[in-house]
Each structure stands twice: as structure tokens, then as C-alpha cells.
Design a protein around this motif. Structure first.
Motif, short mmCIF file in Angstrom:
data_model
loop_
_atom_site.label_atom_id
_atom_site.label_comp_id
_atom_site.label_asym_id
_atom_site.label_seq_id
_atom_site.Cartn_x
_atom_site.Cartn_y
_atom_site.Cartn_z
N UNK A 219 -12.03 20.27 -37.93
CA UNK A 219 -10.89 19.37 -37.77
C UNK A 219 -10.28 19.59 -36.39
N UNK A 220 -10.35 18.58 -35.54
CA UNK A 220 -9.75 18.68 -34.21
C UNK A 220 -8.42 17.93 -34.23
N UNK A 221 -7.44 18.38 -33.43
CA UNK A 221 -6.18 17.64 -33.35
C UNK A 221 -6.44 16.23 -32.84
N UNK B 281 -1.88 11.06 -25.49
CA UNK B 281 -0.94 11.75 -26.37
C UNK B 281 -1.75 12.70 -27.25
N UNK B 282 -1.48 14.00 -27.13
CA UNK B 282 -2.24 14.98 -27.89
C UNK B 282 -1.35 15.57 -28.98
N UNK B 283 -1.82 15.47 -30.21
CA UNK B 283 -1.12 16.15 -31.30
C UNK B 283 -1.36 17.64 -31.09
N UNK B 284 -0.26 18.41 -31.01
CA UNK B 284 -0.42 19.81 -30.63
C UNK B 284 -0.04 20.74 -31.78
N UNK B 285 -0.88 20.77 -32.79
CA UNK B 285 -0.65 21.73 -33.87
C UNK B 285 -0.78 23.15 -33.32
N UNK B 286 -1.61 23.28 -32.30
CA UNK B 286 -1.68 24.54 -31.55
C UNK B 286 -0.93 24.29 -30.25
N UNK B 287 0.17 25.03 -30.05
CA UNK B 287 0.97 24.80 -28.84
C UNK B 287 0.11 25.03 -27.61
N UNK B 288 0.04 24.03 -26.77
CA UNK B 288 -0.76 24.14 -25.55
C UNK B 288 -2.08 23.41 -25.65
N UNK B 289 -2.33 22.71 -26.78
CA UNK B 289 -3.59 21.97 -26.92
C UNK B 289 -3.74 20.96 -25.79
N UNK C 47 6.94 17.50 -26.64
CA UNK C 47 8.14 17.17 -27.41
C UNK C 47 7.70 16.74 -28.79
N UNK C 48 8.42 17.17 -29.79
CA UNK C 48 8.18 16.77 -31.18
C UNK C 48 6.71 16.90 -31.59
N UNK C 49 6.13 18.03 -31.23
CA UNK C 49 4.78 18.30 -31.71
C UNK C 49 3.68 17.56 -31.00
N UNK C 50 4.00 16.81 -29.95
CA UNK C 50 2.93 16.19 -29.17
C UNK C 50 3.07 16.59 -27.71
#
Lengths: 356, 195
Positions: free
Chosen positions: B115-117, B132-140, B167-170
Motif C-alpha cells: 500500500x503506497x500513499x 499533492x502527496x498524502x503523507x501518512x509518513x511525515x516527509x513522504x 498541512x492537514x496530512x498532505x
């Protein structure tokens, strides 16, 4: 994905029938058009790349392609009859690429046929042989996705295969460890049970030898456990040396050993092997400044061809024979016979041995 | 988290800083083991832990470190298969950018557990894009920045990339495509892996 490009103005504008060849070039970059005489008059852009320099245009279709199915097509009139069915073709020129195809008459153009081709399952060879790229396939063609999938899956399979090999190696080591007596390196009881099960199931004669070290407790008590461990290791070495590679030597208890001897054809062999082990174990074993003295009592059961004893009976018979040896004054071997059981004082196994 | 991701991070540290550095990272992250297995699954919190440990042990800012990781994933010869699989996405860099939306699906196609962000490309016109990158891992976003930089080189495209914070997880990356055919890119042949 980009639309196939590179068609000349001439091709873009020419009409061979109901569809302009530009439309066909985009939708079916691997199509070609054959006229009523059976000559190729147009190649789609990907075929142009594949046949570059071969002068296919203007030549008879059946000279470039060997139609393998449907069989017996030798004239272009036969090809016309194959309308709508799946064609299996091979390019006559090396590398003799196998292709799939379908033929349909062109609307409006007198006698022209459109043949659309595809690599089918040989797609991998095709892209390699002709150095094709994404742009050589129609944007709607799943070929690129299939190539992606093949490559991704084989990378994943390769990683899994390596993991499996590592796991298999670890499993073998773990099984080996679970089957081995760590002090002597001999097989342990679990291993002996497994091998015995196989022997009992089999049809060849074999023997089971129970060996008990005499006076071992005295060595342990007077010289200490280190001396006892040393004696066990020396005894293990002797038993390995005096048996064949196909025999299985196991340490099944403190100073108790079992040897399984497959394919033993007579009792004399057993007597000789047993005697050699006893003779060597009776030799003094140096330990530092001290000398350890033990000997061995052996009880042996020989299973002749065709006998199928139960394992508990077999082990109990070996114990009965071993006890007879102890009773006879130690440092000797007894071969089991049912008569031993009729001597009441021999029927009880010696202390320290498990029953069955 | 799929072992492939953790193992990639391990390979990055090992290939760039040496085996001893990875051992230090593994100890610092209190993994309880040293080597990740690419084809096994691990608990999700392990990944942020190793990223934290990596920054602490190697004493580098998180953003720089993760960008280097992204570049490594695409450009290291040992990971040629990653580069190739990404190149399947498009014939030129712009085409490739548009394929990024499909990246998590493509990964799942290859390995159902991977599963990739998710990432989303917004075309702003005139060669400007936002990713726009969903960053479930901060810094993705920084990892993706490194990937994009290396892929632009691979295609021979001239691009200006910037990480615009999170911001806000992205996390958002701005992309300015200056020239598609700026340099001779690396070769990509569809059938190259078949010997």
C-alpha cells in the motif's frame, strides 16, 4: 500515452475505403491493407517500424506472411473466406515472429482487405526484437500494462524465491538441531523414533542395538560431570567408527544409546559389530590426569525379512536382551530370543530404562 | 507496512553509509532484529521509527534524508527494476507525471499487500503542476521529490521542483516543466529485461 506518430502526410490523407488510414493508424498501429490482387498496399506505423527496409509494401501478402491457420490458404481469395476468424501467422523473414490476426473486407474499396495483427503471447519477444516502445501500441491497447505486470510479477517472484530459499535453509538447520543430541552430535530419540518407523514399515531385515555404558555412574560420581561428558563423547565416537555410514547411532538417555542397523543379513555380523564396540569401550579413557574405565552391555534384536513387529514390542525385546547382558556380568552382548522372556528374573527391564 | 518499503530504507542506508550505519539505525530504532525481509509484513509504526532513527544516527535533516532516499530508489543500479516499472508509466516526463495518480494501484497490481500513499497531480497550465502527496509518513513528499528529480533526469527533462511544506496530512510539491527534451535521457526498452 502518446498517439502513434510519424505517418507521412500521404498516409494521413489517403483513403483505402470507409476509414481513412490515419484513423486505422491510430486505432490499430499493427494493421495492414491488402488490395484485390493480394499485394500489401499499406502498413500501420508499428508494422512499418518492424518491416523497415524489407520492402513489404507492393509485395504479395502471402510472401511476407506464412499463414499457419486456417490451413490451406494459398491464394488471396482463400484469405477473403477467412473473414472474422482468428489467423495464426508467422513472418517468413527471421526472427520469424509469430503473430495473431484478423481479416475484414474494407467498406467501399474494391476488394481491399484490412488485416489487423497482434503479438499475442509472444509480446515479450516482439518488443525486444523490434525495440518497440509505449508509442508503438494503441493508447487503448493493454499490451503495456501486460508488460508492466509481467515485469513487476517476475521481480516479486524473484524476491519471494530468495526468501523461500533462506527460509528453507533455516528450516533444515532447525530440523537438524531438533534431531541432534547437542553433547555428542549423535541423533536424539526423536530422530531415532522417526527412522525406526521407516525401518519397521520397510521389507528389509534390520537390527536394533541397545547399548548401556557400565560403571558410567561411578565415573560421574568420582571424577565429575565433565569426565562423564567426555566419556559419552568418546563412546559416541567409537560407535560411529564401528558402524557403517548407513547405520544410525542415537543417544536416547543419559548413558543409553541405540543403534539402528538397516540391511543386516545375519546374526554373525551383529555379534562382530557388538563385540568390537564392547572391546573398544573397555579400553581406559584418559581424562586429564585421570583415567575413566567403563564397559558396555548390549541387547540386540534382529528383525528378519518379512517380520513386522510393533515398535513398542521391538524396543521392549531389546531391553530384555540388554537386561540379560547385565545379568550375565556386563561387557557382553545378548541377541534377543523369545526364550529370554521365559526366564522370570530377566523379564523386568534394568532400572533407568524406559519400557516400550 | 510492507517489508519492501522497510527493506528499501535499509538498502538505502547500507548502500549509502555502510552496513555499520544500518546496524546503528536498527539498534537505535529498537527493532529487536537487524535485517528486514522484503517479502514479509511488519507493523506500521516501525517505519516512522526507522526514519527517526536514521536522522538521529546519521545526523541529517529529515527532508534531505528522505529526498536522498527517493533519488536512491530510482537511480541506484541495484534498484533498476523500480526505475523500469516507473518508466512504464509514460513515454515522456509529462506523461509520467500523469501516471503518478495510478501509482498506488500499479503497486497493488504487482503486490496486493503493498500500500503506497496516494498522490494526486493537478495541472495548473503552462507546464506548472502541483503534486499533492498524502503523507501518512511525515516527509513522504520529500521522498516523492527525490523520485521526481531522478525520473526527470532519467527522461532528460528540465524541471524546477519545490517542496511547499505540509498541512492537514498532505504535502505539496510544485513542478515547473521547463523543457521535456532538455537532455538525452536514459534508454528505456520495453523488452530489455528478457535475456
Amino acid at each position: 500515452m502518446n498517439a502513434p506518430s510519424g505517418s507521412s502526410l500521404h498516409h494521413n490523407k489517403s483513403r483505402h475505403g470507409g476509414l481513412t488510414s490515419h484513423v486505422l493508424d491510430v486505432l490499430c498501429p499493427m494493421h495492414l491493407i491488402v488490395d484485390a490482387e493480394g499485394d500489401v498496399i499499406h502498413l500501420g506505423p508499428t508494422l512499418r517500424k518492424m518491416f523497415a527496409g524489407l520492402g513489404v509494401v507492393g509485395e504479395p501478402f502471402l510472401e511476407t506472411f506464412d499463414l499457419q491457420r486456417p490451413r490451406g490458404v494459398t491464394a488471396i481469395t482463400d484469405l477473403r473466406l477467412a473473414e472474422g476468424t482468428k489467423l495464426h501467422l508467422v513472418v517468413r523473414q527471421p526472427p520469424q515472429t509469430a503473430l495473431k490476426g484478423v481479416v475484414v473486407p474494407m467498406d467501399g474499396a474494391a476488394g481491399n482487405l484490412v488485416v489487423n495483427l497482434s503479438f499475442g503471447i509472444s509480446i515479450m519477444d516482439g518488443v525486444r526484437d523490434f525495440a518497440l516502445s509505449n508509442a508503438d501500441f494503441a493508447a487503448t491497447d493493454l499490451a503495456i500494462e501486460m508488460l508492466y505486470l509481467m515485469e513487476a510479477k517476475s521481480a516479486a517472484m524473484e524476491a519471494s524465491r530468495k526468501l523461500n530459499l533462506r527460509l528453507q535453509g533455516a528450516k533444515t538447520l532447525a530440523e537438524e538441531a531438533a534431531m541432534t543430541d547437542t553433547l555428542t552430535g549423535l541423533k536424539n530419540r526423536r530422530a531415532m523414533d522417526q527412522i525406526l518407523t521407516v525401518l519397521v514399515e520397510g521389507r528389509t531385515p534390520f537390527a536394533v542395538m541397545h547399548i548401556d555404558l557400565d560403571f558410567f555412574k561411578a565415573v560421574n560420581d568420582t571424577l565429575g560431570h565433565a569426565a562423564g561428558d567426555h566419556v559419552l563423547q568418546v563412546a559416541a565416537g567409537i560407535m560411529i567408527e564401528e558402524t557403517r555410514e548407513s547405520d544410525v547411532v542415537a543417544r536416547v538417555g543419559g548413558d543409553e544409546f541405540t543403534i539402528l542397523l538397516p540391511n543386516v543379513s545375519n546374526e554373525d555380523t551383529l555379534r562382530r559389530v557388538g563385540q568390537r564396540i564392547i572391546d573398544r569401550l573397555c579400553e581406559p579413557i584418559p581424562f586429564g590426569e585421570a583415567v575413566c574405565r567403563v564397559s558396555a552391555s548390549i541387547g540386540t534384536v534382529w528383525i528378519e525379512h518379512g517380520e513386522r513387529p510393533s515398535i513398542p514390542d521391538l524396543l521392549e525385546n531389546a531391553d530384555v536382551a540388554l537386561y540379560a547382558s547385565k545379568h550375565a556380568g556386563r561387557a557382553c552382548q545378548t541377541l534377543y530370543t523369545p526364550e529370554l522372556r521365559s526366564k522370570p528374573h530377566l523379564r523386568q527391564p534394568p532400572p533407568g530404562r524406559r519400557g516400550g | 507496512m510492507h517489508g519492501l518499503i522497510n527493506r528499501s530504507i535499509q538498502n538505502f542506508v547500507t548502500d549509502s553509509y555502510g552496513r555499520q550505519s544500518w546496524v546503528d539505525v536498527a539498534l537505535n530504532a529498537r527493532l529487536g532484529f537487524i535485517d528486514f525481509e522484503g517479502m514479509l509484513m511488519y507493523k506500521t509504526p516501525l517505519t516512522p521509527r526507522i526514519v527517526d532513527a536514521m536522522c538521529a544516527v546519521l545526523m541529517r535533516p529529515r527532508g534531505d534524508m528522505l529526498e536522498d532516499l527517493g533519488t536512491y530508489l530510482v537511480s541506484h543500479p541495484r534498484l533498476e527494476s523500480v526505475r523500469r516499472l516507473l518508466r512504464f508509466g509514460g513515454v515522456d516526463f509529462e506523461d509520467f507525471l500523469h501516471s503518478l495518480d495510478d501509482l498506488p494501484d500499479r503497486a497493488r497490481l504487482a503486490l496486493p499487500d503493498l500500500v503506497l500513499p496516494s498522490v494526486e497531480l493537478h495541472a495548473e497550465g503552462e507546464g506548472h503542476f502541483n503534486l499533492i502527496c498524502e503523507a501518512s509518513l511525515v516527509g513522504y513528499g520529500h521522498v516523492m521529490l527525490g523520485v521526481l528529480r531522478a525520473m526527470a533526469d532519467d527522461y532528460g527533462a528540465l524541471v524546477v521542483l519545490e517542496h511547499c511544506g505540509h498541512a492537514q496530512g498532505v504535502e505539496t510539491i510544485t513542478i515547473k516543466l521547463v523543457e521535456t527534451d532538455f537532455a538525452e535521457g536514459r534508454q528505456f526498452q520495453l523488452g530489455a529485461t528478457i535475456a
